[in-house]
Every structure is written in C-alpha cells, then in structure tokens.
Write an enzyme that holds these catalytic residues in place. Structure first.
Site, mmCIF file in Angstrom:
data_model
loop_
_atom_site.group_PDB
_atom_site.id
_atom_site.type_symbol
_atom_site.label_atom_id
_atom_site.label_comp_id
_atom_site.label_asym_id
_atom_site.label_seq_id
_atom_site.Cartn_x
_atom_site.Cartn_y
_atom_site.Cartn_z
ATOM 1 N N ASP A 79 9.837 15.176 9.100
ATOM 2 C CA ASP A 79 9.592 14.813 7.574
ATOM 3 C C ASP A 79 7.939 15.013 7.365
ATOM 4 O OD1 ASP A 79 10.086 14.279 4.973
ATOM 5 O OD2 ASP A 79 10.371 12.091 5.298
ATOM 6 N N GLY A 111 8.110 4.085 0.682
ATOM 7 C CA GLY A 111 8.890 5.174 1.203
ATOM 8 C C GLY A 111 10.361 5.011 0.693
ATOM 9 N N VAL A 154 0.691 -1.350 -0.144
ATOM 10 C CA VAL A 154 0.094 0.072 0.047
ATOM 11 C C VAL A 154 0.918 1.415 -0.090
ATOM 12 C CG1 VAL A 154 -2.094 -1.024 1.138
ATOM 13 C CG2 VAL A 154 -0.186 -0.168 2.442
HETATM 14 N N1 ADE Z 1 0.621 3.650 4.267
HETATM 15 C C1 ADE Z 1 1.416 3.582 4.958
HETATM 16 N N2 ADE Z 1 1.243 3.229 6.148
HETATM 17 C C2 ADE Z 1 -0.200 2.776 6.318
HETATM 18 C C3 ADE Z 1 -1.072 2.310 7.209
HETATM 19 N N3 ADE Z 1 -0.633 2.334 8.508
HETATM 20 N N4 ADE Z 1 -2.326 2.238 6.864
HETATM 21 C C4 ADE Z 1 -2.489 2.496 5.336
HETATM 22 N N5 ADE Z 1 -1.607 2.798 4.750
HETATM 23 C C5 ADE Z 1 -0.510 3.122 4.797
#
Ligand code: ADE
Length: 548
Positions: free
Chosen positions: A361, A234, A231
C-alpha cells in the site's frame, strides 16, 4: 546464489558508504568503520543481575550508523528476565534516556527507572563490548577487598577487631547523621541515578523518539501515555500525537513525544498484522518508521501501536504545502527507494538473512517526512512477510489489496504471478514510481510547478478499481511527464527511472535497490555538472506523454 548475496552485501556497503566511513578526529587520515556489536534484540537470559554476565547472543552486527555504540539492556519483570543487545546512536534518546557512559570500553550496567520494571542499561564503544556486562551497583560480597578484610580480621585478632569496631562506629555515625540531614535518600544499596541525570525533556516538535522496538508491552502496567491531538486517520485506525511520560525531572514532568495508532476492537486483525511485521527486528531501518511497542488496551477495547513521531507529517501533506528543490527531491527519492529496498531485501546491511517484506500500500500518505527531509515508510497494515513457508494458496488468498489509485496493472487485473515472490515486490515498485512522480511534480527544477495533484488526480477523489482499470489497463495511461521536466540532467535520470518503474510488464521494472543506487549515482552526476540545486530551471511547455 552465494555470489548474489556477496555482491548484494557489498552493494549495501557502498550504499551506506558515506555513513559507514569516518575520519577520526584524534587521528585525521585514519578511517573509522562502524562498530561491531552484539545484536540479538530482546531474548531471555540466565543473567541474574549481579557480577558479570555474558549476553549469550550469537549474532554480531556491523552497526548501520557510524555513530552508533553497543548497548545492552537487562530487564526483570514478574515473568522473565531478558537481555537486549543492540546498536544505538547516543545522540538519540533510548527509552527517553541519554546514554552517558558510552565512551567506556566495557559495559557497566546501571539502574534506570521506567516501563514498570527493573531496568539496567549500559553502553560502550569497543567492538562487541556489549557481550560481557558488569553489574557494579550491588556490593559484591566475594570481592577481593572483603576477602582481604576477613584475612586481616582473623590474623590480627582482637586488637584489630576493636579498631574495626571503633572505625565502624564512626562510619555508622556519619552515615546515620548524613541520612538524617539528607532526609529523603533511598535505602537501596543500588546507586540512585536521578531522572535529572538520565532523562531530558522532549522539545515540542523534536525529531522523534528513539526507544527500541519491542514486540508487545508485556508489562501488566500500560505505558503512561497522554494523547494530544489526532494527526492522521487511515482505513483501520486513527493516529495521535502523544506524550510518553518519563517521571519527573527537577519537578517538571519529563516526556517523550510519540505517535499512537489506535485500532478499534473490530480492526484487531489489522493491528496484529502490523504489529507482527514491526516486531521483526530486521525491519529496523532509518527509512522505516521506528516502532516502539504494541499494547492491548482492554478497558477501552482498543489496540495501540506506539511509534516515533514525525512532526512534518506525511509526504502528501508535505508536497501539498511545499515546493521543493532538486536537492530535496534527491533526498526524498533516494531515502524512499532505500526504505523500499530494505523492506524487499532478503539480507540485512550486515549480510545476515532477513525475511523480505512487501508493503502493498505504498502511497504518499503512507510515507512520513523526517526532519532531515528523508522519508520513512509507515502503515504496514497490509504488509506481507514473504517467508518460505507461505503457500501459493496463502498468497492467492491475500487477494487484491491496496489503494486503487496506486495499484499496478497486474493487481488491478488480479493477475499476479503467485509462483514468484518477486511479483509482489514489482507491484510495490510500480506504486513507488507514482510517488516519485508526485515528488518530481513539486520540484522547482521542472520549470513551472503546479498545485499538488495526486497521480491520476483527474480521475476523481477516490477512484475505484474499475475506473483505474480504464486508465491504467485499457488506456495504458500514466501520469503526465512533460518534456520540460527533462531539461535538468538529474531530472532526466529521475524521469527515465520513473518510466522504468511503472512499466506495464512487471518483470521489466527496476528493483527498489537499483532505484536507490541510481539516486546515489545521481548525486555525483549533479556535482559533476556543477549544479547543487534547481537554479537552472527552464520554463517549459507541457506536452503529454501519458501513453505507453
Ligand atoms: N501520521 C501517521 N503516523 C505519524 C507519525 N508517526 N508521526 C507523525 N505523523 C503521523
């Protein structure tokens, strides 16, 4: 200093005022305060898991949320025995479990399954009721009942013995026949609370998991996690949606949806920094991503951080795909400022000392949107704990970090005042101002809403420090705030707040706490003006005020 703490404490109370006070249903008119609970998180205990124990926790906290009850968790692993004392909202699952005993005034421990360890939880609803806990599941040999039994046995002699033998025989016979017919019942003397009672299935897309923050999963067994899709990605790690399996319930696999951030071997330092920041229990806040645990996955040569999952994703994605109302702007903005204020604060909402933390950040892709449209801060890979032991050298070595697009002028110039920890907070406030601008730019109360663009969007996709220096330092440029944005009374305050937060002079910037209070006051301002959302938007000309 004391006076400052005192006023800051009350400021916090006022800030949370709307959630701390509640009219009780049973007695309308009476006001119920949030509960006072023992709150030491995980610490070793001498409690052996029988009879009655005290938590040995010397910290009591007023729970942030009025719905929260007091909880104690007793855990035994191969290495140690720990007791975990916390506040928790029983509407949310804890380790995937529903707390169904919280109406009690005392904390009666019950065994639950999971996490590869012996594991007992109790919850209760009276002030500090999680201090003394009772283990009722193991027959207590020295109970009054058994003592009376012994006296009777001795005094009434053989006749009674015979009667007892007969009764015992019948009792044994019944138990034996029940076992045979029941088939698979456990032999354990402890009560068996089935998964069906304790665990509910996680709905796809449900808000978030709610397990408590734990420093590192010390169990030799790793959590039973099944990764779903990726999802996010980084600089240092990738984020996956995942299922934390919780055994079976009624033949089906029960699970909790979590997020797993996976760092490759070479990003150990970033994982360690984020884990250490998350491990501070005082960081816990509704506007900070809820941390569950960290794991070293040695076989895969990976490092994991397991956190709550928020299906709406990050704020940048959300703003790209949604036009928001004035009310949404207000909720997003206030919660963002509250999260940053909590991070920066040197005290918890209960007034206890906490180490201030700077994020370094802050940007819309490092902020998640929860289902109620409040924000929570995530990605603490560059976070810094401002504890008193940090030397100026250590601070200086922390260098120019962050994302160039969101860097404050003094960061771009590498001219932070290292003598004063407030300087680091001021750089976060600058970045937060850019995020508030992004939120505002997608609000239908400004008039014509354009496609989402990041701040300094036109500079280029991933501007480098040098090109940001040109825009922010040489030209003193800031994102455009068209005059039409200020036709709405609430937006007027938002825009002047943004302007005061991205001031070139770091010392002239507002604090995050002040921004949170401004938003709080704005709610009333909006009600007084008779507007509840962005209905009164005025189509506007787009004049530019990007020079300061
Ligand atoms: N993207 C980065 N961290 C996330 C999270 N904890 N829940 C959903 N999307 C994300």
């Amino acid at each position: 200093m004391e006076l400052l703490r005192f006023s800051a404490f009350w400021c916090g109370t006022i800030l949370f005022g709307s959630i701390v006070l509640e009219q009780t249903e049973a007695m309308p008119g009476l006001v119920r305060w949030s509960r006072l609970c023992k709150f030491c998180d995980v610490r070793p205990t001498s409690c052996s898991g029988t009879g009655t124990c005290t938590s040995d926790c010397d910290r009591s906290a007023i729970c942030v949320d009025r719905d929260e009850v007091c909880v104690s968790i007793w855990r035994k692993t191969d290495d140690n025995i720990t007791m975990d004392t916390v506040c928790h909202n029983p509407a949310l699952r804890l380790y995937g479990l529903i707390l169904d005993d919280y109406n009690s005034s005392r904390c009666e421990m019950r065994e639950r399954k999971g996490m590869g360890s012996i594991f007992f939880i109790c919850s209760c609803s009276e002030d500090e009721c999680n201090d003394g806990v009772v283990f009722t599941h193991i027959p207590c040999l020295s109970s009054p009942a058994s003592q009376v039994g012994s006296v009777i046995l001795v005094s009434l002699g053989p006749l009674l013995l015979l009667a007892v033998l007969v009764i015992s025989f019948f009792y044994w016979y019944r138990v034996y026949s029940q076992r045979n017919s029941g088939g698979k019942r456990k032999k354990s003397p402890q009560r068996d609370f089935s998964d069906g009672q304790a665990i509910i299935m996680s709905e796809e897309g449900s808000e978030s998991s709610s397990t408590l923050a734990n420093n590192l999963n010390h169990n030799t067994e790793l959590l039973p996690i099944e990764l779903d899709g990726q999802v996010g990605k980084g600089r240092f790690a990738e984020v996956y949606k995942a299922k934390l399996k919780q055994g079976t319930s009624a033949g089906e696999h029960a699970f909790e949806t979590v997020a797993v951030k996976i760092f490759p071997d070479e990003e150990y330092a970033s994982w360690k920094n984020e884990k250490d920041i998350f491990s501070d229990a005082d960081l816990r806040h509704e506007n900070v991503l809820h941390f569950l645990t960290a794991e070293e996955r040695k076989v895969e040569r990976q490092y994991w951080l397991i956190t709550a999952f928020h299906p709406r994703g990050n704020l940048q994605e959300y703003l790209t795909n949604h036009i928001i109302t004035w009310e949404d702007l207000w909720v997003l903005g206030e919660s963002l400022a509250q999260g940053v204020a909590h991070l920066h604060s040197d005290h918890t909402p209960c007034g206890q000392y906490k180490v201030p933390i700077v994020h370094r950040d802050i940007k819309s892709s490092n902020i998640l949107v929860k289902n109620d449209l409040t924000c929570c801060l995530c990605d603490f890979g560059l976070g810094l704990r401002l504890d008193n032991s940090l030397s100026v050298d250590e601070l200086a070595n922390s260098g120019q970090v962050g994302t160039a697009r969101y860097m404050a002028p003094e960061v771009l110039e590498s001219r932070i005042n290292l003598e004063n920890i407030e300087s680091f907070k001021q750089t976060d406030v600058y970045s937060m101002a850019l995020v508030l601008w992004e939120i505002t730019s997608r609000c239908d109360a400004i008039g014509e809403v354009k496609e989402y663009e990041p701040p300094f969007g036109k500079v280029r996709d991933h501007p480098c420090v040098e090109s940001m220096k040109d825009s922010v330092l040489r030209d003193r440029g800031r994102p455009e705030v068209p005059t039409g944005w200020t036709n709405h009374p609430g937006l007027q305050v938002v825009c002047s707040t943004i302007d005061e937060c991205w001031d070139h002079d770091p010392e002239a910037r507002l604090t995050a706490q002040c921004v949170a209070e401004r938003f709080n006051d704005m709610e009333d301002l909006d009600k007084l003006s008779g507007r509840s959302d962005s209905q009164e938007k005025i189509p506007e000309d787009v004049s530019v005020v990007d020079e300061k």
